[in-house]
Design a protein around this motif. Structure first.
Motif, PDB file in Angstrom:
ATOM      1  N   ARG A 130      36.136  44.851  49.350  1.00 34.95           N
ATOM      2  CA  ARG A 130      34.578  45.075  48.377  1.00 34.95           C
ATOM      3  C   ARG A 130      34.925  45.532  47.247  1.00 34.95           C
ATOM      4  N   THR A 131      36.117  45.932  47.039  1.00 38.89           N
ATOM      5  CA  THR A 131      36.303  46.756  45.579  1.00 38.89           C
ATOM      6  C   THR A 131      36.752  46.220  44.690  1.00 38.89           C
ATOM      7  N   LEU A 132      35.876  45.888  43.602  1.00 37.18           N
ATOM      8  CA  LEU A 132      37.050  44.996  42.493  1.00 37.18           C
ATOM      9  C   LEU A 132      37.352  45.920  41.677  1.00 37.18           C
ATOM     10  N   MET A 133      38.686  45.302  40.148  1.00 31.56           N
ATOM     11  CA  MET A 133      38.628  45.549  39.265  1.00 31.56           C
ATOM     12  C   MET A 133      39.090  44.928  38.383  1.00 31.56           C
ATOM     13  N   PRO A 134      39.440  45.647  37.565  1.00 35.10           N
ATOM     14  CA  PRO A 134      39.807  44.852  36.346  1.00 35.10           C
ATOM     15  C   PRO A 134      41.680  44.494  36.477  1.00 35.10           C
ATOM     16  N   ILE A 135      41.351  42.791  36.855  1.00 35.84           N
ATOM     17  CA  ILE A 135      42.962  41.938  37.365  1.00 35.84           C
ATOM     18  C   ILE A 135      43.603  41.826  36.136  1.00 35.84           C
ATOM     19  N   SER A 136      44.780  42.008  35.429  1.00 38.00           N
ATOM     20  CA  SER A 136      44.873  42.240  34.150  1.00 38.00           C
ATOM     21  C   SER A 136      46.505  40.815  34.501  1.00 38.00           C
ATOM     22  N   GLY A 137      46.252  39.715  33.736  1.00 43.26           N
ATOM     23  CA  GLY A 137      47.547  38.591  33.702  1.00 43.26           C
ATOM     24  C   GLY A 137      48.738  38.725  33.799  1.00 43.26           C
TER      25      GLY A 137
END
Lengths: 352, 396
Positions: free
Chosen positions: A198-205
């Protein structure tokens, strides 16, 4: 490298946004050369690709993409999204994907980091999303679960996604990098940790790896900024895709890890020039983050494809009217699931 | 017994609409101008009149000699556990107050029953009698560690930095603490979340003897933590963690009343779960009131491995009780009218009684002790409730 993983279970997918991959491939040679590579050329790139000899690879260019998905669909693979074509056509269990302006990094002891080996280790050891371990990855050498960690949670869950980091040019947005033009990331943090449920984060490609069989369809090209460009500062496609992936993983009880491996990201582009273009993406995140934090998938969604389809539906219903970009993204997600089912090898294994 | 993810965040979405500003102009939205490359990094304030160091001890305080360069400016609160007739020698030159069991009984009267005896959990008495804004607590077998460059680590200074800079519990930053020099928020991090929230707790780590439970110690008696992880991070909202009291700092004015270390030791069926209990209560309350909990740096050097067989006896019940405790804390819902730490804590005590009383009668006693603790806290600290509207501490 885990002894139980064979090299032929891995594909390395590179999206080529620049034609001359010579130094890129040579820098990665000692690490990449034992694996099969899929190189996807940005369909907008006009020049011929230059790739050095000595690799086991398949190269896909615009005509190939057109042939597989049709000329009208192939536009979804423009720019950084070209890598998703590689994910689509791969038949391997694990995919590792690195931007073409990244080289191998060195760790704190000056030793070259085998990013492939670290990603595979991350993907093949359990993740622990339900309770935070203060010594980070408990499955790594020299560490364990700390006092107070419930025993029933110590077997962990399958890790579906491994998000790596970057030394030198960090993945900042244009305003941040423009304000601190000289700042480079020199801090090597010797840790891998599970991103809690339930924790979101900016997932870099820029530097990721995933279990394609389990989570493949959830990495998708769908959100395209009106002014999307050929620098990461000018995109949000991976951030959007990453939010979808995390929501799906949380729903299916799969893990996402972040931390090592690091890659060395070369200086490229001008943050100030990108500033104007990327502002759109920055504003969007204000809507995107609370939206994804509130998404709840139904019990009936037990496969990744079903989850993606449900997310697309919610995007359409709740965000579609706020900006046409979201409506387009929702449609693109639905189309992607269809495309995955027809072109991608079947991945209907339910989450762990 | 596998947990399905039964946890739900206290209230979705995490960005309460009343705090969402309209998008500011670029200069405003970014971290304060003091982070520009032109400005020098301002030194960490000493806070010597605003911070107390609380140390529980049963033996001696020789370890303070090594800490002298870092601790000497500060006031110490020594909580002497065990035999009150024994004299604990404090090294020369430290300014301190010392409380033994007789003092605790005298000061709290019947309420002294909530303070553990023959367990380092008694340290929370020190939090209660302190008059300072911040607390740092450390065990007497913890020494100064060295960073990878060989330099001595001033753990207290790092904790102060952690407490004075904001936390970011609503969205995870992949480059960890964005307020550290050399780092920032990554692409995709919403600007409206970049101011962060006040930091209530700074949880430090340990090199050498890691904080393992007894079964792990028995299986790996020789394992030492040699990995220096150069990061501080906010533990996300809705996520619980095992809080260790060996190297811990907190904003007492914000979260003090939640730092009750429970009923442990003499006459109690359990030990070595004092800090765990405080940590779960604290995290639930911080999540509810919108404050942050950080973990990571600083490291201290933990020198003594306690006897694993003794530990096993103490922890035994805790190991299987925690299987009930974790789902309990994950599902605690605090009503909106719990706007102070004390109200939140009393509410938790009610739920402990209602839901955990049936696990063991110990939890009924603990729930009562939690209420006693709050009563004692309010008596000794009559300045009134700490509201969630307290402004941010001075940031870097």
């Amino acid at each position: 490298m885990s002894l139980s993983i064979k090299d032929d279970e891995i594909d390395i997918v590179i999206g080529a946004l620049r034609p001359d991959l010579t130094s890129f491939m040579n820098e990665w040679r000692t690490i990449f050369s034992r694996f099969h590579l899929i190189i996807v050329k940005d369909p907008d790139l006009k020049e011929e690709l230059k790739i050095p000899e000595g690799f086991n690879l398949d190269v896909y260019k615009k005509p190939d993409i057109d042939r597989v998905v049709g000329t009208s669909t192939s536009t979804i693979f423009s720019g950084y999204s070209c890598r998703y074509f590689g994910y689509l056509v791969s038949r391997k269990k694990y995919i590792i994907s690195v931007d073409d302006d990244c080289y191998p990094a060195k760790d704190n002891k000056g030793i070259l980091v085998d990013a492939v080996a670290q990603h595979i280790t991350n993907l093949t050891t359990p993740a622990t999303p339900f309770f935070f371990n203060t010594l980070y990855d408990p499955f790594t050498e020299g560490a364990d679960f700390v006092r107070g960690y419930p025993f029933s949670l110590r077997s962990g869950v399958q890790c579906a996604l491994s998000c790596g980091l970057w030394l030198n040019l960090a993945d900042y947005d244009a305003p941040t990098q423009a304000l601190k033009p000289e700042e480079r990331n020199s801090r090597y943090v010797d840790a891998v940790l599970t991103v809690p449920a339930r924790t979101l984060m900016p997932i870099s490609g820029i530097n990721i790896a995933f279990n394609r069989e389990v989570i493949g369809p959830a990495l998708l090209p769908s959100l395209r900024l009106g002014g999307e460009g050929k620098f990461r500062w000018e995109t949000m496609e991976d951030i959007w895709s990453g939010m979808c992936v995390k929501v799906v993983c949380d729903h299916l009880g799969l893990g996402v890890k972040t931390g090592m491996p690091y890659v060395w990201r070369n200086d490229r582009g001008d943050a100030i020039a990108s500033l104007r273009k990327e502002w759109e993406g920055v504003k969007l995140m204000e809507e995107v983050v609370p939206f994804f934090q509130s998404v709840r998938l139904s019990r009936e969604a037990t496969t990744t494809e079903d989850c993606v389809a449900e997310v697309a539906n919610v995007v359409k219903e709740q965000l579609g009217s706020k900006d046409p970009m979201f409506a387009r993204a929702a449609k693109a997600m639905v189309d992607w699931v269809k495309l995955w089912k027809s072109v991608g090898s079947s991945t209907s294994s339910p989450g762990a | 017994m596998l947990f399905p993810p039964l946890y739900k965040p206290p209230f979705p979405p995490f960005l309460p609409s009343h705090t969402r500003p309209s998008i500011p102009s670029p200069c405003f939205a970014l971290k304060s101008p003091s982070f520009s490359p032109m400005a020098t990094v301002s030194p960490t304030p000493l806070l010597k009149d605003e911070l107390d160091i609380v140390i529980p001890t049963i033996r001696n305080l020789d370890f303070l000699e090594m800490w002298r360069p870092f601790f000497q400016p500060y006031h110490l609160i020594i909580v002497q556990d065990g035999d009150p007739t024994k004299t604990i020698k404090v090294p020369e030159g430290f300014d301190y107050e010392l409380y033994n069991r007789n003092d605790i009984n005298r000061i709290l009267g019947p309420k002294a029953s909530c303070i553990s005896f023959k367990d380092s959990a008694c340290r929370c008495f020190g939090y209660m009698v302190s008059k300072k804004k911040y607390i740092y607590t450390i065990d007497d077998d913890c020494f100064v560690a060295k960073d990878p460059s060989g330099k001595d680590i001033n753990a207290l200074e790092q904790h102060i930095q952690n407490l004075l800079s904001p936390s970011t519990p609503f969205f995870f930053n992949t480059l960890y603490d964005p307020y550290r020099s050399g780092a920032d928020f990554v692409r995709g991090y919403p600007f409206s979340l970049r101011e962060g929230v006040p930091t209530a707790v700074s949880h430090g780590l340990w090199l050498n003897i890691p904080d393992y439970d007894a079964p792990t110690q028995l299986v790996k008696p020789l394992e030492r933590n040699t990995r220096y992880v150069d990061a501080i991070m906010t533990i996300p909202k809705g996520t619980l963690f095992p809080m260790c009291g060996m190297n811990l700092a907190f904003n007492r004015e914000l979260i003090g009343p939640a730092m009750y270390f429970g009923l442990m030791g003499d006459g109690q069926p359990i030990g070595r779960y004092d800090d765990m209990w405080a940590g779960w209560c604290t995290k639930v309350i911080c999540d509810h009131l919108g404050w942050g909990v950080k973990t990571g740096l600083p490291y201290i050097w933990h020198s003594k491995a306690s006897n694993p067989f003794v530990n096993l006896k103490k922890e035994y019940k805790g190991i299987y009780w925690q299987e009930e405790l974790i789902p309990f804390f994950q599902s605690v819902a605090l009503p909106k009218d719990c706007t102070t730490v004390q109200k939140c804590y009393i509410e938790i005590s009610k739920q402990v009684k209602a839901k955990l009383g049936k696990v063991d009668d110990y939890f009924n006693k603990l729930a009562d002790a939690m209420v006693t603790w709050i009563e004692a806290w309010d008596e000794l600290n009559p300045s009134g409730d700490i509201s969630a509207k307290i402004p941010n501490g001075a940031s870097k």
